[in-house]
Design an enzyme around this catalytic site. Sequence first.
Site, PDB file in Angstrom:
ATOM      1  CG  ASP A  82      -1.680   1.200   1.456  1.00  0.00           C
ATOM      2  OD1 ASP A  82      -2.393   1.583   0.510  1.00  0.00           O
ATOM      3  OD2 ASP A  82      -1.589   1.802   2.538  1.00  0.00           O
ATOM      4  CG  ASP A  99      -1.832   7.924   2.514  1.00  0.00           C
ATOM      5  OD1 ASP A  99      -0.897   8.360   3.197  1.00  0.00           O
ATOM      6  OD2 ASP A  99      -3.000   8.343   2.614  1.00  0.00           O
ATOM      7  N   GLY A 108      -7.389   4.225   2.864  1.00  0.00           N
ATOM      8  CA  GLY A 108      -7.564   3.158   1.878  1.00  0.00           C
ATOM      9  C   GLY A 108      -8.874   3.235   1.116  1.00  0.00           C
ATOM     10  NE  ARG A 120      -9.556  11.901  -5.808  1.00  0.00           N
ATOM     11  CZ  ARG A 120      -9.027  12.006  -7.020  1.00  0.00           C
ATOM     12  NH1 ARG A 120      -9.648  12.712  -7.956  1.00  0.00           N
ATOM     13  NH2 ARG A 120      -7.874  11.430  -7.306  1.00  0.00           N
ATOM     14  CB  SER A 159      -3.794   7.172  -4.137  1.00  0.00           C
ATOM     15  OG  SER A 159      -3.633   8.491  -4.598  1.00  0.00           O
ATOM     16  CG  ASN A 190      -3.623  12.310  -6.600  1.00  0.00           C
ATOM     17  OD1 ASN A 190      -3.568  12.990  -7.621  1.00  0.00           O
ATOM     18  ND2 ASN A 190      -4.669  12.355  -5.777  1.00  0.00           N
ATOM     19  CG  ASP A 230      -2.163   2.589   6.274  1.00  0.00           C
ATOM     20  OD1 ASP A 230      -2.436   2.199   5.111  1.00  0.00           O
ATOM     21  OD2 ASP A 230      -2.522   3.697   6.714  1.00  0.00           O
TER      22      ASP A 230
END
Length: 213
Positions: A9, A11, A46, A49, A117, A119, A171
């Site tokens: 993962d 972020d 996780g 958006r 994400s 991004n 996480d």
Amino acid sequence: MKYKGIIFDLDGVICFTDHYHYLAWKALADSIDAPFDETKNDRLRGVSRMASLEIVLEEYQGTALGEEDKIALAAKKNDLYRNYLQSMSPADLSDEVRDTLNALRAKGIKLAIGSSSKNTPLILERIGLGDFFDAISDGNNITKSKPDPEVFLMAADMLHLDPKECMVVEDAEAGIQGAIAGGFDSAALGPAASSGMATYNMKSFGDLLTIAE
Ligand code: B16
Ligand code: MG
């Protein structure tokens, strides 16, 4: 080695952008008088958006919002968030994460990203890992967000490995649920480690070196 591939993962595992997510969602929420705090922000880990926006709008009591309005709000949040990402640099990648990634690669393990994400390419480029990973599966190539296993299954496929040959590092509880649903072993960091659902619970990123042996 116990695993031929490890899927990370992004972020909350490789780097930390959750405070930037918080600042951007908070500014958006304030602009429409929707209550938003760190506790709500923790529920967005996780989560995609648009699904995050629905959580942000849970206590919103203003005029009714249509699909177009929601898309515009999500775009506004993303603009704010991407502005914060511009301040990131290779200094945002810790020595522990960099050294551990290099040591895992030296053991012949394939390394991939499995992130919700959209991004991901920008974040990896900002922290100096733009060309590092053997495969990148992210919010741009999936139709279902975690806890669906799709993002991890696509990462394993890109590595030409079976889920049983790979481990997922996460996480977020939603990420561990996705790993389990996809048939992957998993290693949990931070909030996911307290859930007790993962195959391994880690205190820090460097623990991967012993787990992968
Ligand atoms: P974006 P991860 C997730 O990244 C974040 O944890 C989550 O808070 C965010 O809403 C999601 O990405 C989508 O991000 O708006 O940039 O597409 O933890 O899966 O790497
Ligand atoms: Mg995460």
